[in-house]
Design a protein around this motif. Structure first.
Motif, PDB file in Angstrom:
ATOM      1  N   GLY A 142       0.817  -1.206   0.000  1.00  0.00           N
ATOM      2  CA  GLY A 142       0.000   0.000   0.000  1.00  0.00           C
ATOM      3  C   GLY A 142       0.850   1.255   0.000  1.00  0.00           C
ATOM      4  N   LEU A 143       0.201   2.388  -0.224  1.00  0.00           N
ATOM      5  CA  LEU A 143       0.870   3.685  -0.230  1.00  0.00           C
ATOM      6  C   LEU A 143       0.334   4.532   0.919  1.00  0.00           C
ATOM      7  CD1 LEU A 143       0.623   4.445  -4.066  1.00  0.00           C
ATOM      8  CD2 LEU A 143       2.568   3.451  -2.851  1.00  0.00           C
ATOM      9  N   SER A 144       1.114   5.525   1.325  1.00  0.00           N
ATOM     10  CA  SER A 144       0.669   6.444   2.372  1.00  0.00           C
ATOM     11  C   SER A 144       1.288   7.810   2.124  1.00  0.00           C
ATOM     12  CB  SER A 144       1.067   5.926   3.758  1.00  0.00           C
ATOM     13  OG  SER A 144       2.461   6.022   3.939  1.00  0.00           O
ATOM     14  N   SER A 145       0.738   8.812   2.785  1.00  0.00           N
ATOM     15  CA  SER A 145       1.221  10.184   2.600  1.00  0.00           C
ATOM     16  C   SER A 145       2.616  10.383   3.180  1.00  0.00           C
ATOM     17  CB  SER A 145       0.245  11.168   3.257  1.00  0.00           C
ATOM     18  OG  SER A 145       0.117  10.887   4.646  1.00  0.00           O
ATOM     19  N   THR A 146       3.016   9.512   4.119  1.00  0.00           N
ATOM     20  CA  THR A 146       4.336   9.651   4.747  1.00  0.00           C
ATOM     21  C   THR A 146       5.387   8.740   4.111  1.00  0.00           C
ATOM     22  OG1 THR A 146       3.722   7.993   6.408  1.00  0.00           O
ATOM     23  CG2 THR A 146       3.341  10.312   6.962  1.00  0.00           C
ATOM     24  N   MET A 147       4.975   7.917   3.173  1.00  0.00           N
ATOM     25  CA  MET A 147       5.895   6.962   2.537  1.00  0.00           C
ATOM     26  C   MET A 147       6.928   7.689   1.681  1.00  0.00           C
ATOM     27  SD  MET A 147       4.865   3.833   0.000  1.00  0.00           S
ATOM     28  CE  MET A 147       6.078   2.906  -0.930  1.00  0.00           C
ATOM     29  N   ARG A 148       8.193   7.248   1.802  1.00  0.00           N
ATOM     30  CA  ARG A 148       9.269   7.816   0.999  1.00  0.00           C
ATOM     31  C   ARG A 148      10.067   6.693   0.342  1.00  0.00           C
ATOM     32  NH1 ARG A 148      13.095  12.113   3.243  1.00  0.00           N
ATOM     33  NH2 ARG A 148      13.380  12.263   0.980  1.00  0.00           N
ATOM     34  N   VAL A 149      10.346   6.876  -0.936  1.00  0.00           N
ATOM     35  CA  VAL A 149      11.157   5.930  -1.698  1.00  0.00           C
ATOM     36  C   VAL A 149      12.487   6.612  -2.004  1.00  0.00           C
ATOM     37  CG1 VAL A 149      11.319   4.518  -3.771  1.00  0.00           C
ATOM     38  CG2 VAL A 149       9.082   4.902  -2.700  1.00  0.00           C
ATOM     39  N   LEU A 150      13.572   6.048  -1.491  1.00  0.00           N
ATOM     40  CA  LEU A 150      14.875   6.704  -1.556  1.00  0.00           C
ATOM     41  C   LEU A 150      15.860   5.917  -2.415  1.00  0.00           C
ATOM     42  CD1 LEU A 150      15.166   7.456   2.264  1.00  0.00           C
ATOM     43  CD2 LEU A 150      14.322   9.007   0.495  1.00  0.00           C
ATOM     44  N   LYS A 151      16.598   6.649  -3.238  1.00  0.00           N
ATOM     45  CA  LYS A 151      17.673   6.025  -3.998  1.00  0.00           C
ATOM     46  C   LYS A 151      18.825   5.680  -3.055  1.00  0.00           C
ATOM     47  CE  LYS A 151      16.778   8.378  -8.406  1.00  0.00           C
ATOM     48  NZ  LYS A 151      17.354   9.285  -9.440  1.00  0.00           N
ATOM     49  N   ILE A 152      19.565   4.661  -3.422  1.00  0.00           N
ATOM     50  CA  ILE A 152      20.686   4.221  -2.595  1.00  0.00           C
ATOM     51  C   ILE A 152      21.986   4.752  -3.187  1.00  0.00           C
ATOM     52  CG2 ILE A 152      21.963   2.214  -1.758  1.00  0.00           C
ATOM     53  CD1 ILE A 152      19.306   0.693  -1.772  1.00  0.00           C
ATOM     54  N   ALA A 153      22.697   5.551  -2.407  1.00  0.00           N
ATOM     55  CA  ALA A 153      23.952   6.144  -2.869  1.00  0.00           C
ATOM     56  C   ALA A 153      25.105   5.158  -2.762  1.00  0.00           C
ATOM     57  CB  ALA A 153      24.264   7.399  -2.054  1.00  0.00           C
ATOM     58  N   SER A 154      25.092   4.373  -1.693  1.00  0.00           N
ATOM     59  CA  SER A 154      26.184   3.429  -1.466  1.00  0.00           C
ATOM     60  C   SER A 154      25.756   2.434  -0.399  1.00  0.00           C
ATOM     61  CB  SER A 154      27.447   4.173  -1.012  1.00  0.00           C
ATOM     62  OG  SER A 154      28.497   3.273  -0.744  1.00  0.00           O
ATOM     63  N   TRP A 155      26.508   1.356  -0.300  1.00  0.00           N
ATOM     64  CA  TRP A 155      26.321   0.433   0.818  1.00  0.00           C
ATOM     65  C   TRP A 155      27.604  -0.331   1.056  1.00  0.00           C
ATOM     66  CZ3 TRP A 155      21.890  -2.375  -2.187  1.00  0.00           C
ATOM     67  CH2 TRP A 155      22.420  -3.156  -3.212  1.00  0.00           C
ATOM     68  N   ARG A 156      27.687  -0.975   2.183  1.00  0.00           N
ATOM     69  CA  ARG A 156      28.857  -1.785   2.502  1.00  0.00           C
ATOM     70  C   ARG A 156      28.447  -2.903   3.451  1.00  0.00           C
ATOM     71  NH1 ARG A 156      33.407   0.957   4.039  1.00  0.00           N
ATOM     72  NH2 ARG A 156      32.673   2.938   3.228  1.00  0.00           N
ATOM     73  N   TRP A 157      29.086  -4.046   3.282  1.00  0.00           N
ATOM     74  CA  TRP A 157      28.908  -5.146   4.224  1.00  0.00           C
ATOM     75  C   TRP A 157      30.257  -5.446   4.850  1.00  0.00           C
ATOM     76  CZ3 TRP A 157      27.847  -5.664  -1.050  1.00  0.00           C
ATOM     77  CH2 TRP A 157      28.830  -6.301  -1.812  1.00  0.00           C
ATOM     78  N   HIS A 158      30.249  -6.179   5.926  1.00  0.00           N
ATOM     79  CA  HIS A 158      31.497  -6.466   6.634  1.00  0.00           C
ATOM     80  C   HIS A 158      32.447  -7.233   5.724  1.00  0.00           C
ATOM     81  CE1 HIS A 158      34.303  -7.674   9.761  1.00  0.00           C
ATOM     82  NE2 HIS A 158      33.674  -6.863  10.600  1.00  0.00           N
ATOM     83  N   GLY A 159      33.720  -6.843   5.759  1.00  0.00           N
ATOM     84  CA  GLY A 159      34.712  -7.441   4.872  1.00  0.00           C
ATOM     85  C   GLY A 159      34.956  -8.917   5.103  1.00  0.00           C
ATOM     86  N   LEU A 160      34.612  -9.431   6.277  1.00  0.00           N
ATOM     87  CA  LEU A 160      34.827 -10.846   6.582  1.00  0.00           C
ATOM     88  C   LEU A 160      33.576 -11.697   6.360  1.00  0.00           C
ATOM     89  CD1 LEU A 160      36.987 -10.542   9.833  1.00  0.00           C
ATOM     90  CD2 LEU A 160      37.760 -10.926   7.484  1.00  0.00           C
ATOM     91  N   TYR A 161      32.523 -11.070   5.853  1.00  0.00           N
ATOM     92  CA  TYR A 161      31.289 -11.828   5.628  1.00  0.00           C
ATOM     93  C   TYR A 161      31.438 -12.774   4.442  1.00  0.00           C
ATOM     94  CZ  TYR A 161      26.583 -12.948   4.056  1.00  0.00           C
ATOM     95  OH  TYR A 161      25.464 -13.616   3.629  1.00  0.00           O
ATOM     96  N   LYS A 162      30.905 -13.990   4.614  1.00  0.00           N
ATOM     97  CA  LYS A 162      30.847 -14.979   3.542  1.00  0.00           C
ATOM     98  C   LYS A 162      29.392 -15.354   3.309  1.00  0.00           C
ATOM     99  CE  LYS A 162      35.433 -16.916   4.425  1.00  0.00           C
ATOM    100  NZ  LYS A 162      36.224 -18.139   4.748  1.00  0.00           N
ATOM    101  N   HIS A 163      29.040 -15.501   2.052  1.00  0.00           N
ATOM    102  CA  HIS A 163      27.641 -15.707   1.668  1.00  0.00           C
ATOM    103  C   HIS A 163      27.003 -16.869   2.431  1.00  0.00           C
ATOM    104  CE1 HIS A 163      24.101 -15.325  -0.714  1.00  0.00           C
ATOM    105  NE2 HIS A 163      24.221 -16.523  -1.272  1.00  0.00           N
TER     106      HIS A 163
END
Length: 318
Positions: A132-153
């Motif tokens: 559903g949609l609402s008046s307070t809903m915001r859809v934001l573009k993602i500029a960057s992200w990072r996960w921990h360097g030691l993480y394995k799938h």
């Protein structure tokens, strides 16, 4: 004389009746007073019971046994979604849950963003209805992200990620709020609340509204026996089995109004596993610092790359 005796008898009877009436009135008065005191005592006992069990005033008791929650209950909740799917049908692009921890920063599990293309995904906040949609809903573009360097799938260890949005995330009363990361170690049996969009079933079904339930933190030794890795927090609820699915991934565990964990999965019908935010607080703060201070832009130079690593090590270990 007989008439005098009769008059005296009548007078005595009337006096006795009057005394009985007075006694009856006193009984009624005492009963009312006792009833008032009893009500006060009951209220006081109830308040003491709620305080001893850590229940706060407001809306929280409503979700104590696991119920649907509105955005007012969990204004820090967000979700990561596939942009292309969302353009076809709202909610169809849902990937994982996330939590807003400060302006332009959300936190989730590394599994949710590992090997994904950030240009293909968006962050949605200010609305808990996935379809559903609402008046307070915001859809934001993602500029960057990072996960921990030691993480394995697909592994539990180091399963934590940060998502940085291109636009500001400003608080909106009852719709958008920050959930700061914890800076304390929680004792066993601490009461916390978990929120996720997974249906209360082992079948992977996405709910329209998030499900919130109270959990208790287990001891570190008990958790290690089940997770077999460090940096993981376990919660339990003896009265209710923990039925979760992949749509709960990234869901926040809130303890004492702070973010204590990020949902990873279930060890059994009783225990749920979370990334321990306290254990990764320095990594989180270091990652945020590097993002907002332009450290990522230094990758072109070998020397600058070493400087970046040195800064990261200092922030994480200090």
């Amino acid at each position: 004389m007989k008439k005098l005796d009769e008059v005296a008898t009548i007078a005595n009877v009337e006096q006795e009746l009057e005394q009985e009436a007075q006694q009856e009135q006193q009984k009624k008065t005492w009963t009312k007073q006792l009833s008032k005191h009893s009500k006060v005592d009951v209220i006081l006992l109830l308040c003491l019971f709620l305080l001893m069990n850590g229940v706060k005033a407001g809306r929280e008791p409503r979700i104590s046994r696991g119920e649907d929650a509105s955005i007012e209950d969990v204004p820090y909740m967000g979700s990561l979604r596939k942009l292309q799917n969302e353009s076809v049908a709202v909610g169809s692009g849902y990937i994982c849950a996330a939590a807003v921890i400060k302006n332009r920063v959300l936190i989730t599990s590394a599994f949710c963003i590992y090997r994904q293309t950030r240009e293909d995904m968006v962050a949605v906040i200010g609305n808990t209805n996935t379809r559903g949609l609402s008046s307070t809903m915001r859809v934001l573009k993602i500029a960057s992200w990072r996960w921990h360097g030691l993480y394995k799938h697909n592994e539990l260890a180091y399963n934590i990620g940060l998502v940085f949005t291109s636009e500001d995330i400003m608080p909106v009363k009852g719709a958008i709020a920050y959930l700061p990361i914890t800076m304390e170690v929680f004792q066993p049996n601490t009461r916390c609340s978990f929120c996720g969009w997974g249906a209360d079933t082992t079948v992977a079904v996405l709910r329209d509204a998030p499900h919130v339930a109270l959990r208790r933190i287990s001891s570190k030794m008990e958790c290690f026996k089940r997770a077999l890795v460090v940096g993981v927090m376990c919660t339990y609820d003896l009265a209710r089995a923990a039925k979760t699915n992949r749509f709960d991934l990234g869901g926040p565990l809130k303890c004492n109004d702070t973010l204590a964990g990020v949902f990873l999965g279930s060890a059994s019908n009783e225990y749920m596993l979370f990334t321990d935010i306290y254990m990764f607080r320095k990594w989180i703060n270091g990652g945020i610092y590097m993002h907002f201070n332009g450290v990522e832009a230094l990758r072109s130079s070998c020397f600058q790359w070493h400087v970046s690593v040195a800064i990261a090590i200092y922030l994480i270990t200090s």
